[in-house]
Scaffold this motif. Structure first.
Motif, short mmCIF file in Angstrom:
data_model
loop_
_atom_site.label_atom_id
_atom_site.label_comp_id
_atom_site.label_asym_id
_atom_site.label_seq_id
_atom_site.Cartn_x
_atom_site.Cartn_y
_atom_site.Cartn_z
N SER A 34 82.30 35.49 -9.08
CA SER A 34 82.27 34.65 -7.89
C SER A 34 81.67 33.30 -8.23
CB SER A 34 81.44 35.33 -6.80
OG SER A 34 81.27 34.46 -5.72
N THR A 35 82.27 32.26 -7.70
CA THR A 35 81.74 30.90 -7.91
C THR A 35 80.98 30.42 -6.68
OG1 THR A 35 83.80 29.92 -7.14
CG2 THR A 35 83.56 30.29 -9.55
N ALA A 36 80.91 31.26 -5.67
CA ALA A 36 80.21 30.87 -4.44
C ALA A 36 78.71 30.76 -4.72
CB ALA A 36 80.46 31.88 -3.34
N LYS A 37 78.14 29.68 -4.25
CA LYS A 37 76.69 29.49 -4.40
C LYS A 37 75.99 30.29 -3.31
CE LYS A 37 76.98 24.86 -6.28
NZ LYS A 37 76.65 23.46 -6.08
N PRO A 38 74.85 30.87 -3.65
CA PRO A 38 74.11 31.57 -2.61
C PRO A 38 73.64 30.58 -1.55
CG PRO A 38 72.87 31.57 -4.68
CD PRO A 38 74.19 30.92 -4.94
N ALA A 39 73.71 31.01 -0.32
CA ALA A 39 73.26 30.14 0.77
C ALA A 39 71.75 29.97 0.68
CB ALA A 39 73.65 30.75 2.11
N PRO A 40 71.27 28.75 0.84
CA PRO A 40 69.82 28.56 0.79
C PRO A 40 69.16 29.29 1.96
CG PRO A 40 70.93 26.52 1.43
CD PRO A 40 71.99 27.52 1.10
N ARG A 41 68.04 29.91 1.66
CA ARG A 41 67.31 30.60 2.71
C ARG A 41 66.53 29.59 3.53
NH1 ARG A 41 63.98 35.33 0.00
NH2 ARG A 41 63.34 33.63 -1.33
N LYS A 42 66.36 29.91 4.78
CA LYS A 42 65.52 29.09 5.65
C LYS A 42 64.08 29.52 5.41
CE LYS A 42 69.03 28.40 9.06
NZ LYS A 42 69.80 29.08 10.03
N GLY A 43 63.15 28.62 5.69
CA GLY A 43 61.74 28.91 5.50
C GLY A 43 61.31 30.20 6.17
N ALA A 44 61.84 30.47 7.35
CA ALA A 44 61.46 31.67 8.10
C ALA A 44 61.84 32.95 7.37
CB ALA A 44 62.07 31.64 9.49
N ASP A 45 62.75 32.87 6.40
CA ASP A 45 63.19 34.05 5.66
C ASP A 45 62.41 34.25 4.36
OD1 ASP A 45 65.14 34.53 7.60
OD2 ASP A 45 66.65 33.38 6.50
N TRP A 46 61.59 33.33 3.97
CA TRP A 46 60.85 33.41 2.71
C TRP A 46 59.49 34.04 2.96
CZ3 TRP A 46 61.33 28.55 -0.83
CH2 TRP A 46 62.67 28.32 -1.14
N ILE A 47 59.19 35.08 2.23
CA ILE A 47 57.89 35.74 2.38
C ILE A 47 56.77 34.76 2.00
CG2 ILE A 47 56.40 37.57 1.48
CD1 ILE A 47 58.96 39.32 1.36
N GLY A 48 56.97 34.04 0.90
CA GLY A 48 55.95 33.09 0.46
C GLY A 48 55.65 32.03 1.51
N TYR A 49 56.70 31.53 2.14
CA TYR A 49 56.53 30.53 3.20
C TYR A 49 55.74 31.12 4.36
CZ TYR A 49 57.70 27.31 6.99
OH TYR A 49 57.62 26.44 8.05
N ASN A 50 56.11 32.33 4.78
CA ASN A 50 55.40 32.97 5.88
C ASN A 50 53.95 33.29 5.52
OD1 ASN A 50 57.24 33.34 8.25
ND2 ASN A 50 58.53 34.12 6.61
N LEU A 51 53.74 33.64 4.28
CA LEU A 51 52.37 33.89 3.81
C LEU A 51 51.55 32.59 3.87
CD1 LEU A 51 50.46 36.00 2.59
CD2 LEU A 51 51.36 35.38 0.35
N LYS A 52 52.15 31.49 3.44
CA LYS A 52 51.46 30.20 3.46
C LYS A 52 51.16 29.75 4.89
CE LYS A 52 49.68 26.44 1.91
NZ LYS A 52 48.31 26.48 1.40
N ILE A 53 52.13 29.92 5.80
CA ILE A 53 51.90 29.55 7.21
C ILE A 53 50.76 30.38 7.78
CG2 ILE A 53 52.92 29.71 9.54
CD1 ILE A 53 53.88 27.29 7.95
N THR A 54 50.78 31.68 7.49
CA THR A 54 49.72 32.56 7.99
C THR A 54 48.37 32.16 7.41
OG1 THR A 54 51.30 34.37 8.20
CG2 THR A 54 48.97 34.97 8.18
N GLN A 55 48.34 31.88 6.11
CA GLN A 55 47.08 31.46 5.48
C GLN A 55 46.58 30.16 6.09
OE1 GLN A 55 46.62 28.62 3.20
NE2 GLN A 55 44.47 29.13 3.07
N HIS A 56 47.49 29.23 6.34
CA HIS A 56 47.12 27.94 6.92
C HIS A 56 46.52 28.12 8.32
CE1 HIS A 56 47.21 23.64 7.66
NE2 HIS A 56 47.89 23.85 8.77
N ARG A 57 47.19 28.92 9.13
CA ARG A 57 46.69 29.16 10.49
C ARG A 57 45.38 29.94 10.48
NH1 ARG A 57 52.63 30.30 13.11
NH2 ARG A 57 53.29 28.13 12.96
#
Length: 151
Positions: free
Chosen positions: A2-25
């Motif tokens: 397949s030559t299809a590129k994976p769709a970029p994930r939104k921040g809300a789907d990234w565990i690391g992003y959610n972890l950082k938001i939680t840590q920040h709050r």
């Protein structure tokens, strides 16, 4: 293939992003609670570390508070000026500086622990006790995996 590129994930789907938001709050809420006591989160971390070990090195204190050794020196100066700690040379090892809590420092440790408990309870308020235990275990395992040099 397949030559299809994976769709970029939104921040809300990234565990690391959610972890950082939680840590920040979490940090914002903790800072607000501790500000009422007249101390910062790094100062609170230092007071807790000193309570556990008055002979703790400045380098270990810096690691406990997630700051540089240079920043730690400023924190210690401010805590000493604020009457929360006293520092003195070790009686047998001249280069070792012992840091001890004053009575005011002991009260700040107790009050800071209560403030942290209030914030943590709020953070976990939408989880069951079992979910909170699982989250703690999962986060420890994630941290350990990132420390593993063999990956």
């Amino acid at each position: 293939m397949s030559t299809a590129k994976p769709a970029p994930r939104k921040g809300a789907d990234w565990i690391g992003y959610n972890l950082k938001i939680t840590q920040h709050r979490l940090r914002q809420r903790l800072d607000a609670e501790l500000a009422r006591l007249g101390i910062t989160a790094p100062q609170n971390a230092v007071l807790l570390a000193v309570a556990g070990n008055p002979r703790i090195s400045n380098a270990d204190l810096a690691r406990a508070a997630f700051v540089t050794p240079q920043t730690m020196q400023g924190i210690l100066v401010n805590l000493e000026r604020g009457g929360l700690i006293v520092r003195s040379p070790h009686p047998e090892h001249g280069r070792v500086i012992m840091t001890e809590l004053t009575a005011a420092g002991q009260k700040a440790v107790a009050d800071g622990a209560k403030a942290a408990d209030v914030v943590e309870k709020q953070m976990l308020s939408r989880l069951s006790a079992e979910e909170a235990r699982l989250l703690c275990d999962l986060l420890k395992r994630c941290a350990a995996a990132l420390d593993d040099e063999s990956n």
